[in-house]
Each structure stands twice: as C-alpha cells, then as structure tokens.
Design an enzyme around this catalytic site. Structure first.
Site, PDB file in Angstrom:
ATOM      1  N   ASP A 197       0.828  -1.201   0.000  1.00 17.73           N
ATOM      2  CA  ASP A 197       0.000   0.000   0.000  1.00 17.73           C
ATOM      3  C   ASP A 197       0.870   1.264   0.000  1.00 17.73           C
ATOM      4  O   ASP A 197       1.855   1.342   0.745  1.00 17.73           O
ATOM      5  CB  ASP A 197      -0.870  -0.036   1.268  1.00 17.73           C
ATOM      6  CG  ASP A 197      -1.991   0.974   1.229  1.00 17.73           C
ATOM      7  OD1 ASP A 197      -2.826   0.888   0.314  1.00 17.73           O
ATOM      8  OD2 ASP A 197      -2.034   1.849   2.125  1.00 17.73           O
TER       9      ASP A 197
ATOM     10  N   GLU B 129       1.921  -0.367  -4.749  1.00 19.67           N
ATOM     11  CA  GLU B 129       0.956   0.631  -5.182  1.00 19.67           C
ATOM     12  C   GLU B 129       1.662   1.989  -5.172  1.00 19.67           C
ATOM     13  O   GLU B 129       1.843   2.596  -4.111  1.00 19.67           O
ATOM     14  CB  GLU B 129      -0.266   0.677  -4.259  1.00 19.67           C
ATOM     15  CG  GLU B 129      -1.335   1.617  -4.805  1.00 19.67           C
ATOM     16  CD  GLU B 129      -2.249   2.202  -3.741  1.00 19.67           C
ATOM     17  OE1 GLU B 129      -3.366   2.595  -4.078  1.00 19.67           O
ATOM     18  OE2 GLU B 129      -1.829   2.289  -2.565  1.00 19.67           O
TER      19      GLU B 129
HETATM   20  O1  TEU Z   1      -4.756   3.946  -1.648  1.00 19.11           O
HETATM   21  C1  TEU Z   1      -3.877   5.004  -1.874  1.00 19.11           C
HETATM   22  C2  TEU Z   1      -4.472   6.155  -2.514  1.00 19.11           C
HETATM   23  O2  TEU Z   1      -3.738   7.079  -2.806  1.00 19.11           O
HETATM   24  C3  TEU Z   1      -5.961   6.137  -2.733  1.00 19.11           C
HETATM   25  O3  TEU Z   1      -6.540   6.239  -1.482  1.00 19.11           O
HETATM   26  C4  TEU Z   1      -6.439   7.243  -3.585  1.00 19.11           C
HETATM   27  O4  TEU Z   1      -5.964   8.476  -3.139  1.00 19.11           O
HETATM   28  C5  TEU Z   1      -7.944   7.336  -3.595  1.00 19.11           C
HETATM   29  O5  TEU Z   1      -8.515   6.130  -3.234  1.00 19.11           O
HETATM   30  C6  TEU Z   1      -8.399   7.703  -4.988  1.00 19.11           C
HETATM   31  O6  TEU Z   1      -9.727   7.396  -5.123  1.00 19.11           O
HETATM   32  C7  TEU Z   1      -4.400   2.992  -0.721  1.00 19.11           C
HETATM   33  C8  TEU Z   1      -5.520   1.983  -0.581  1.00 19.11           C
HETATM   34  O7  TEU Z   1      -5.695   1.318  -1.802  1.00 19.11           O
HETATM   35  C9  TEU Z   1      -6.742   2.687  -0.093  1.00 19.11           C
HETATM   36  O8  TEU Z   1      -7.854   1.830  -0.002  1.00 19.11           O
HETATM   37  C10 TEU Z   1      -6.438   3.262   1.270  1.00 19.11           C
HETATM   38  O9  TEU Z   1      -7.520   4.019   1.714  1.00 19.11           O
HETATM   39  C11 TEU Z   1      -5.196   4.128   1.248  1.00 19.11           C
HETATM   40  O10 TEU Z   1      -4.110   3.532   0.540  1.00 19.11           O
HETATM   41  C12 TEU Z   1      -4.697   4.347   2.645  1.00 19.11           C
HETATM   42  O11 TEU Z   1      -4.175   3.156   3.152  1.00 19.11           O
END
Ligand code: TEU
Length: 509
Positions: free
Chosen positions: A200, A255
């Site tokens: 993440d 990610e």
């Molecule tokens: O997502 C990272 C992230 O940057 C996203 O949250 C993005 O900004 C947003 O969803 C756009 O729609 C990761 C995870 O995939 C997400 O579910 C988490 O909320 C986030 O990290 C925090 O851990």
C-alpha cells in the site's frame, strides 16, 4: 532463463469484507473466500491479492492496521488464514497479502505508546512536529477530504503527520527501529508461506528531509499523490533484499499512486526495487483510442523500455468500476482485451467478471470517508434474495441487477461476460506470445487500438483489436477469431469488420 511466475500471472483482487461469508453475515470472511476458490480456478486466474484482513478499527476498512501479525476476528483467525493459504496452493493459486507500511492505525499499540508522552520510546516511530494549534507544520493535505495532513495532539502539544485519515498516522521510516519492525512483519507472512505482498502507498514511506511545502499550484492535492523522494527508493531496496532472501520468487507488487508513468517507472529501480508496480494513468484514461494508444506507448517506452514489467488494472476497491465508468457492458467486455492482451501482468478486481456496476449507495448507507463504497458492494453469488450471503442486507447495498449478475446465473449462460472472461483467460494461458511475448502497435485507423504479440518461445503470433469508436471499423487482418468480445464468429476467419465497442483476439494466418 524462464520468466518468474508473476510475469505471466493474472492477479485477482479480493476485498475480504465484500467477497463471501462462510456463515450468514453482513461481511465476508477468510473461510468464505476459501469456500469460493473453485470459482477462481474455474475462471482461470493465477494469483489472489487479499486486501487487508488484519485487526483494525475499520476507519479505512482495514487500511488502518492495529496489529500487522494477526487476523481481525470479523474475518477469522490465523488458523483460518493458514487454511486459506493451503487451499490456494493446493489449487496452484498464489496468494499475496496487503502490506500497509506507510501508516498504522491510531489504535496500534505503537501509536498508543507514541502518543502517551513525548518521552515514550515509541514517540519517534511516528512523525511529530512542534508548533501552535492554529498552524500546521507545512501545507501538506490529507487524502479523502481537504484537510491538513497534520493533527494537533493536545495532550502532548505537538502535531503528527497523516497522509490519510487522522486515524492513520504515518510511521517514521527514518527510525531504524521502524524499518526493522516492518521487516519483521514481512518475515512473519513470508515464513507462513505467502507468495508476496501488494504494498500500500509504497511511494509514501520516505519523506523529503525537512518536510518542505508542496508547490503552491499543487497544494490542494493530497500530499500522498505527490510524495516522491529518493529516501523511499533506499527503503524499498531494503525490503527487496529481504524478500529476495526467501526462496520461490516472492513478489513485491507496489501501489505507487503517482499519476505519472514516468515517475512510477522509477520504483522498479535497477531491478532491485519493486518487481511490479501499479500504474494508474491508464485506469483514468477514457474510452478513446487516441488516449489509449498514448498510454500504451508511454508504458512501453517508460516501463518495458527499462527492462521492467508493466501491470494493467482497470478496477479496484478505490475507484468506480470500469463497467460503470465506460458506461456499457460491451465496453467492459472489450476492455478485457486490453487487460489480458497488452504486455504485462493484469490485475482483475473481484466482480468485474460479472460485469458489475458500482452500487448506488444512499446517503444514509455511506460508510467510507473516501466516497468509495460503490465499488466495494458485496459480490452476488446467486439470484436468491440473499445472493448466497445468508442475509439480505449486507454491509453495503448490492450492486445493480444482482438477480441476473451473479455467479450462479452467469455460469449457466455461455454467452455471459463471465464466460468471456473464462475464454479469454484460457486463450491467454495457452499463448506464450500473449503472456510473455513482444508487443508491436498496429495502425488500424483512428478509432481502433490494435497490436501484435510475437514470440514467447515456440508460439504463434496473436493480434488483438479493440474498436473504441461509434461505428464498425474495416480492418485488414487475416486470421482466425479465437475470442470475440460478443462471442460472434469464434473459430471462423475474421470477417474484416469490427463492430463499435467490440474486440477480437485473432490468430493470424
Ligand atoms: O490507496 C492510496 C491512494 O492514494 C488512494 O486512497 C487514492 O488516493 C484514492 O482512493 C483515490 O480514489 C491505498 C488503498 O488502496 C486505499 O484503499 C487506502 O484508503 C489508502 O491507501 C490508505 O491506506
């Protein structure tokens, strides 16, 4: 040298809360996932990525972890996890767990200790700054809502940093104890036998020394979409060395939520950082051939061009499903040819094989602070009122048309999108050119994205064409249609015309 497994694998993301419960319940669990693994084997995917199932107050539905080495009782326990992992491996499915290294929950014992006093030995595991309650230490913004990425802690009179919710304080990766603790977490899961990690917001963990302001013209964007510093690359190399010390090609799929393929590409390092990275600019690309050709060209130049391996993803738990974004099932069907036909590793999101749209979530059912509930709706397994869940009203509303778009009904209908997924997955598995071969863009007119895949030891070539335009396109392609997005003419010579929002996989003569 044979390619590592993950280069030819198709990944399938499971969001545990929404996949399947093992007993009547409004939320899914690990035993429920295990009970449905036959669906994944039947479909023909190679690896499962499990979104977080760790103990969590669920402020961000599991991405706020309060214990990195356990299972939230809502989803089962470690024995259930081991059983699930064993069941995956028995079916030749690999399993990735989601590592959340950038931040913990504010209820994690580490943060509880850190917050208890400025002198606590864990204080420096998080990022604290002096100041006054009316002026955050810099202009960084949090994700999800336009608020500062800093929260003032009254009791100890300092600010702490959180790129996401205040309940998700950022860990201080400049502290070697944090690095060691997170390496221990990785060892914990690697020792249990997982095949790797989806990591993440990996690009977030290092911070620019001095925490300088974001540029004024960017200052309204969440800092998490901008954080991009050399320190992170060092930290990733440390994780990579650890992962590589295990046998069996364990994987780091990061990610990197930077909306620039050029920046994403740097996180592969010199083959010593991420094995694979998500690349989101294509996900945000409209259904237009010129836009897609540009994204594909960028990916090949910037990722393949450095000897790295791309990934392709159109839906996940953070974004409106591509079936909803693109606006029709025909387009969702044709989009699968991009995912499975382009050069790289595809990542599918549970439910896209049913052509699911986002659920309509009425205001009184909204639970996610990031507005992402729609794509997280529960997967319908049957037409019954409970859709296989044992309850009729799960944690989020059902996606549209669950009485038709469910696994049982679509399995029984060979013309369904579900069967298209299965056929194209099988065609990909059978073709070394599609899995591992080279890529060459073809000129097929303004509205069509078409390409050839060649090589991949001892195989025939494959051609894929996707018509994103509003009218039929004439294409001078000779060969046999192996798979068609609408199922038409499979096994017959390509007729020379491709309908609007249609795609074909061709074995050229
Ligand atoms: O997502 C990272 C992230 O940057 C996203 O949250 C993005 O900004 C947003 O969803 C756009 O729609 C990761 C995870 O995939 C997400 O579910 C988490 O909320 C986030 O990290 C925090 O851990």
């Amino acid at each position: 040298m044979t390619a590592p497994w993950w280069r030819s694998a198709v990944f399938y993301q499971v969001y545990p809360r929404s996949f399947a419960p093992s007993r009547p319940a409004p939320t899914g669990d690990l035993a429920g996932i295990e009970a449905h693994l036959d669906h994944l084997s039947w479909l023909g995917v190679d690896a499962v990525w499990l979104s977080p199932f760790y103990p969590s107050p669920q402020a961000d539905f599991g991405y706020d972890v309060s214990d990195y080495c356990d299972v939230d009782p809502a989803y089962g326990d470690l024995a259930a996890f081991d059983k699930l992992l064993g069941a995956c491996h028995e079916r030749d499915l690999r399993l990735l767990v989601d590592l959340v290294p950038n931040h913990s929950s504010d209820r994690h014992p580490w943060f509880v200790a850190a917050r208890s006093s400025r002198d606590d030995p864990k204080r420096d595991w998080y990022i604290w700054r002096d100041g006054t309650p009316d002026e955050p230490p810099n202009n960084w913004m949090a994700a999800f809502s336009p608020v500062p990425a800093w929260t003032w802690d009254d009791a100890t009179g300092q600010w702490y940093l959180h790129q996401f919710l205040p309940q998700q304080p950022d860990l201080n990766w400049d502290n070697p104890e944090v690095v060691e603790a997170m390496h221990d977490v990785m060892r914990f899961w690697l020792d249990r036998g997982v095949d790797g990690f989806r990591i993440d917001v990996i690009h977030g963990i290092g911070k620019e020394p001095g925490l300088p302001d974001d540029p004024p013209d960017m200052a309204r964007l969440p800092h998490a979409t901008l954080n991009d510093t050399a320190r992170t690359h060092e930290l990733i190399r440390g994780m990579r060395a650890l992962v590589d010390s295990y046998p069996g090609d364990r994987l780091m799929l990061g990610e990197v939520y930077l909306l620039s393929t050029e920046r994403v590409a740097t996180y592969y390092g010199e083959g010593d950082e991420l094995h694979l990275s998500f690349n989101f600019p294509p996900l945000y690309t409209r259904w237009r051939a010129d836009r897609w050709r540009a994204q594909i060209a960028d990916t090949h130049r910037l990722i393949d061009g450095r000897g790295a391996w791309a990934t392709w993803v159109l839906s996940n738990h953070d974004n409106v499903r591509h079936r909803s974004r693109y606006g029709s099932e025909n387009r969702a069907r044709a989009a699968l040819f991009l995912l499975l036909g382009l050069r790289g590793s595809p990542v599918l999101y549970a439910g896209e094989e049913l052509g699911l749209e986002d659920a309509v979530v009425p205001p009184d059912r909204v639970v996610d602070p990031g507005g992402r509930d729609g794509c997280r709706a529960p997967v319908p397994w049957s037409a019954a009122a409970d859709h296989g869940w044992g309850v009729t009203d799960p944690w989020l509303p059902w996606p549209p048309e669950p009485e038709r778009r469910n696994v049982e009904d679509l399995s029984a209908d060979t013309s369904s999108i579900l069967h298209l997924y299965r056929r194209l997955l099988a065609a990909r598995r059978a073709s070394p050119a599609l899995r591992l071969g080279d890529f060459e863009m073809l000129d097929a007119g303004p509205d069509v994205v078409a390409w050839r895949r060649t090589g991949g030891a001892g195989s025939g070539h494959r051609i894929v064409a996707v018509n994103m335009g509003p009218s039929p396109a004439a294409l001078e392609l000779a060969g046999t249609v192996l798979v068609a997005s609408d199922g038409a003419g499979e096994g017959s010579p390509f007729p020379g015309t491709l309908g609007p929002d249609r795609a074909v996989l061709i074995e050229p003569v």
